[in-house]
Design a protein around this motif. Structure first.
Motif, short mmCIF file in Angstrom:
data_model
loop_
_atom_site.label_atom_id
_atom_site.label_comp_id
_atom_site.label_asym_id
_atom_site.label_seq_id
_atom_site.Cartn_x
_atom_site.Cartn_y
_atom_site.Cartn_z
N ARG A 105 0.87 -1.18 0.00
CA ARG A 105 0.00 0.00 0.00
C ARG A 105 0.90 1.23 0.00
NH1 ARG A 105 -2.98 -1.06 4.14
NH2 ARG A 105 -4.80 -1.59 2.91
N LEU A 106 0.65 2.14 -0.92
CA LEU A 106 1.39 3.40 -1.03
C LEU A 106 0.53 4.53 -0.49
CD1 LEU A 106 3.63 5.29 -2.19
CD2 LEU A 106 2.36 5.24 -4.35
N CYS A 107 1.06 5.29 0.47
CA CYS A 107 0.35 6.46 1.01
C CYS A 107 1.30 7.64 0.99
CB CYS A 107 -0.11 6.22 2.44
SG CYS A 107 -1.34 4.93 2.59
N ALA A 108 0.79 8.80 0.62
CA ALA A 108 1.61 10.01 0.60
C ALA A 108 0.80 11.20 1.09
CB ALA A 108 2.12 10.28 -0.82
N VAL A 117 5.82 9.77 3.11
CA VAL A 117 5.47 8.71 2.16
C VAL A 117 5.67 7.39 2.91
CG1 VAL A 117 6.10 7.54 0.00
CG2 VAL A 117 6.21 10.05 0.16
N THR A 118 4.68 6.51 2.86
CA THR A 118 4.84 5.18 3.44
C THR A 118 4.44 4.14 2.42
OG1 THR A 118 2.64 5.22 4.44
CG2 THR A 118 4.47 5.91 5.84
N ILE A 119 5.19 3.06 2.40
CA ILE A 119 4.90 1.90 1.56
C ILE A 119 4.90 0.72 2.51
CG2 ILE A 119 5.68 0.50 -0.39
CD1 ILE A 119 7.15 3.02 -1.43
N GLN A 120 3.72 0.12 2.67
CA GLN A 120 3.53 -0.91 3.67
C GLN A 120 3.00 -2.18 3.03
OE1 GLN A 120 0.95 0.36 6.83
NE2 GLN A 120 1.83 -1.10 8.26
N ARG A 121 3.57 -3.32 3.43
CA ARG A 121 3.14 -4.62 2.91
C ARG A 121 1.66 -4.84 3.25
NH1 ARG A 121 6.01 -8.99 1.42
NH2 ARG A 121 7.89 -8.22 2.43
N LEU A 122 0.91 -5.31 2.25
CA LEU A 122 -0.49 -5.67 2.49
C LEU A 122 -0.55 -6.96 3.28
CD1 LEU A 122 -1.92 -4.97 -1.06
CD2 LEU A 122 -2.21 -3.55 0.99
N SER A 123 -1.52 -7.07 4.15
CA SER A 123 -1.62 -8.30 4.97
C SER A 123 -2.43 -9.36 4.27
CB SER A 123 -2.24 -7.98 6.32
OG SER A 123 -3.42 -7.24 6.18
#
Length: 123
Positions: free
Chosen positions: A106-109, A117-123
């Motif tokens: 998931r990309l959030c900015a 900016v965060t890029i987090q693994r989807l569960s």
């Protein structure tokens, strides 16, 4: 989780660690480009510096409608602290992170100068 920052040009910037053929690592600041469907783009100079092995010639349709050819190389990036084998396109441009590298994340900015900016693994 991968973190970065939005710059004054409204580009989402993250750090990518690219491993060379001899095991050396090059730290790159790369722009997240949601219009780029590949993994990663770096300059030909970085490809040469890291001695990345050539795979093939690739083609891309550019934003202006023209088509370009470019060399594609094999590399490993440390993505979310994990080694990931990727195709790296060589082009005279700012390093770019594409959507294939973001797959499963998931990309959030926060879109303002200095925004997170965060890029987090989807569960």
């Amino acid at each position: 989780m991968i973190t970065g920052q939005v710059n004054a040009d409204y580009e989402a910037i993250v750090v990518v660690n690219l491993q060379g053929r001899r095991g050396e690592t090059r730290r790159l600041e790369a722009v997240v480009d949601t219009g780029f469907s590949g993994f990663l783009t770096v300059t030909p100079a970085i490809v040469t510096e890291l001695a990345l092995p050539f795979l093939m010639m690739g083609r891309a349709l550019l934003a202006d409608g023209s088509e370009a050819q470019f060399p594609v190389h094999s590399a490993v990036v440390l993505w979310d602290d994990q080694p990931v084998s990727v195709d790296v396109e060589a082009a005279d441009t700012t390093p770019l992170v594409g959507m294939r590298l973001l797959e499963g994340y998931r990309l959030c900015a926060d879109v303002h100068d200095g925004g997170g900016v965060t890029i987090q693994r989807l569960s």
